[in-house]
Scaffold this motif. Structure first.
Motif, PDB file in Angstrom:
ATOM      1  N   ILE A 193     -22.945   8.859 -17.509  1.00 23.18           N
ATOM      2  CA  ILE A 193     -21.651   8.865 -17.745  1.00 23.18           C
ATOM      3  C   ILE A 193     -20.723   8.320 -16.662  1.00 23.18           C
ATOM      4  O   ILE A 193     -20.993   8.768 -15.533  1.00 23.18           O
ATOM      5  N   LYS A 194     -19.821   7.360 -16.619  1.00 27.02           N
ATOM      6  CA  LYS A 194     -18.958   6.990 -15.512  1.00 27.02           C
ATOM      7  C   LYS A 194     -18.202   7.945 -15.017  1.00 27.02           C
ATOM      8  O   LYS A 194     -17.530   8.487 -16.234  1.00 27.02           O
ATOM      9  N   VAL A 195     -17.805   8.320 -13.972  1.00 24.03           N
ATOM     10  CA  VAL A 195     -16.897   9.268 -13.476  1.00 24.03           C
ATOM     11  C   VAL A 195     -15.712   8.692 -12.486  1.00 24.03           C
ATOM     12  O   VAL A 195     -16.168   8.046 -11.561  1.00 24.03           O
ATOM     13  N   LEU A 196     -14.481   8.692 -12.817  1.00 16.21           N
ATOM     14  CA  LEU A 196     -13.470   8.313 -12.021  1.00 16.21           C
ATOM     15  C   LEU A 196     -12.546   9.350 -11.562  1.00 16.21           C
ATOM     16  O   LEU A 196     -12.124  10.107 -12.437  1.00 16.21           O
ATOM     17  N   LEU A 197     -12.598   9.798 -10.299  1.00 19.90           N
ATOM     18  CA  LEU A 197     -12.021  10.690  -9.721  1.00 19.90           C
ATOM     19  C   LEU A 197     -10.614  10.532  -9.375  1.00 19.90           C
ATOM     20  O   LEU A 197     -10.184   9.162  -8.989  1.00 19.90           O
ATOM     21  N   LEU A 198      -9.521  11.168  -9.970  1.00 20.02           N
ATOM     22  CA  LEU A 198      -8.124  10.791 -10.037  1.00 20.02           C
ATOM     23  C   LEU A 198      -7.810  12.111  -9.501  1.00 20.02           C
ATOM     24  O   LEU A 198      -7.425  13.183 -10.256  1.00 20.02           O
ATOM     25  N   THR A 199      -7.165  12.211  -8.229  1.00 22.31           N
ATOM     26  CA  THR A 199      -6.887  13.343  -7.736  1.00 22.31           C
ATOM     27  C   THR A 199      -5.490  13.107  -6.491  1.00 22.31           C
ATOM     28  O   THR A 199      -5.151  12.182  -6.113  1.00 22.31           O
ATOM     29  N   SER A 200      -4.854  14.278  -6.421  1.00 23.81           N
ATOM     30  CA  SER A 200      -3.916  14.008  -5.203  1.00 23.81           C
ATOM     31  C   SER A 200      -4.489  14.430  -3.808  1.00 23.81           C
ATOM     32  O   SER A 200      -4.026  13.931  -2.764  1.00 23.81           O
ATOM     33  N   LYS A 201      -5.977  14.470  -3.724  1.00 24.09           N
ATOM     34  CA  LYS A 201      -6.708  14.686  -2.408  1.00 24.09           C
ATOM     35  C   LYS A 201      -6.967  13.322  -1.888  1.00 24.09           C
ATOM     36  O   LYS A 201      -7.790  12.451  -2.365  1.00 24.09           O
ATOM     37  N   SER A 202      -6.236  12.874  -0.934  1.00 22.06           N
ATOM     38  CA  SER A 202      -6.112  11.449  -0.285  1.00 22.06           C
ATOM     39  C   SER A 202      -6.735  11.239   0.877  1.00 22.06           C
ATOM     40  O   SER A 202      -6.673  10.149   1.516  1.00 22.06           O
ATOM     41  N   GLN A 203      -7.469  12.349   1.517  1.00 26.70           N
ATOM     42  CA  GLN A 203      -7.988  12.067   2.968  1.00 26.70           C
ATOM     43  C   GLN A 203      -9.211  11.189   2.799  1.00 26.70           C
ATOM     44  O   GLN A 203      -9.920  11.291   1.665  1.00 26.70           O
ATOM     45  N   ASP A 261      -0.150   3.169 -14.534  1.00 17.68           N
ATOM     46  CA  ASP A 261      -0.912   2.815 -15.655  1.00 17.68           C
ATOM     47  C   ASP A 261      -1.743   1.566 -15.221  1.00 17.68           C
ATOM     48  O   ASP A 261      -3.204   1.675 -15.544  1.00 17.68           O
ATOM     49  N   GLY A 262      -1.294   0.556 -14.748  1.00 19.26           N
ATOM     50  CA  GLY A 262      -2.054  -0.831 -14.303  1.00 19.26           C
ATOM     51  C   GLY A 262      -3.243  -0.571 -13.442  1.00 19.26           C
ATOM     52  O   GLY A 262      -4.387  -1.126 -13.914  1.00 19.26           O
ATOM     53  N   ASP A 263      -3.290   0.247 -12.651  1.00 14.76           N
ATOM     54  CA  ASP A 263      -4.190   0.524 -11.433  1.00 14.76           C
ATOM     55  C   ASP A 263      -5.382   1.452 -12.275  1.00 14.76           C
ATOM     56  O   ASP A 263      -6.463   1.159 -12.095  1.00 14.76           O
ATOM     57  N   LEU A 264      -4.925   2.335 -12.934  1.00 16.31           N
ATOM     58  CA  LEU A 264      -5.713   3.267 -13.886  1.00 16.31           C
ATOM     59  C   LEU A 264      -6.607   2.450 -14.858  1.00 16.31           C
ATOM     60  O   LEU A 264      -7.921   2.448 -14.620  1.00 16.31           O
ATOM     61  N   VAL A 265      -5.871   1.741 -15.802  1.00 10.27           N
ATOM     62  CA  VAL A 265      -6.670   0.747 -16.568  1.00 10.27           C
ATOM     63  C   VAL A 265      -7.455  -0.389 -15.939  1.00 10.27           C
ATOM     64  O   VAL A 265      -8.495  -0.717 -16.241  1.00 10.27           O
TER      65      VAL A 265
END
Length: 121
Positions: free
Chosen positions: A78-88, A110-114
């Motif tokens: 399963i592909k995993v895209l981490l989407l987080t506020s942790k930006s370091q 939305d465009g970047d996510l898609v």
């Protein structure tokens, strides 16, 4: 007929709705989970094509969830895209080391996510 199933995991109902809405508009079937343990259960049961996974969550954080999914035979593909506020840079490095297929930081468009999801599936 919907496109692939995507599991959206975030402990913030607002963030969960924003991501789910953006993906639903693209025709994906969206299921949700509010914490790491629920994410693992739903991933094993539903076998989504991709998981959009927050990092900072109760019970199990996104890094732990990703590592468990990627080391379990039934869910390792399963592909995993981490989407987080942790930006370091160190956060991104660690996330990718846990097996994430992509890493995005909040806030997002939305465009970047898609676009990121399209690259993955």
């Amino acid at each position: 007929m919907p496109k692939d199933t995507i599991l959206v995991v975030d402990d913030s109902p607002t963030e969960q709705r924003l991501v789910a809405a953006a993906l639903s508009l693209q025709g994906y079937r969206v299921i949700t989970a509010a914490d790491g343990e629920e994410a693992i259960e739903k991933a094993a049961k539903e076998l989504p094509r991709l998981i959009v996974l927050d990092v900072v969550m109760p019970k199990k954080n996104g890094f732990q969830v990703c590592r468990q999914l990627k080391t379990t035979a039934a869910t390792q593909n399963i592909k995993v895209l981490l989407l987080t506020s942790k930006s370091q840079d160190s956060d991104k490095f660690w996330g990718m080391k846990q097996g994430a297929d992509a890493y995005m930081t909040k806030p997002f468009t939305d465009g970047d996510l898609v676009a990121n999801i399209t690259k993955l599936i």
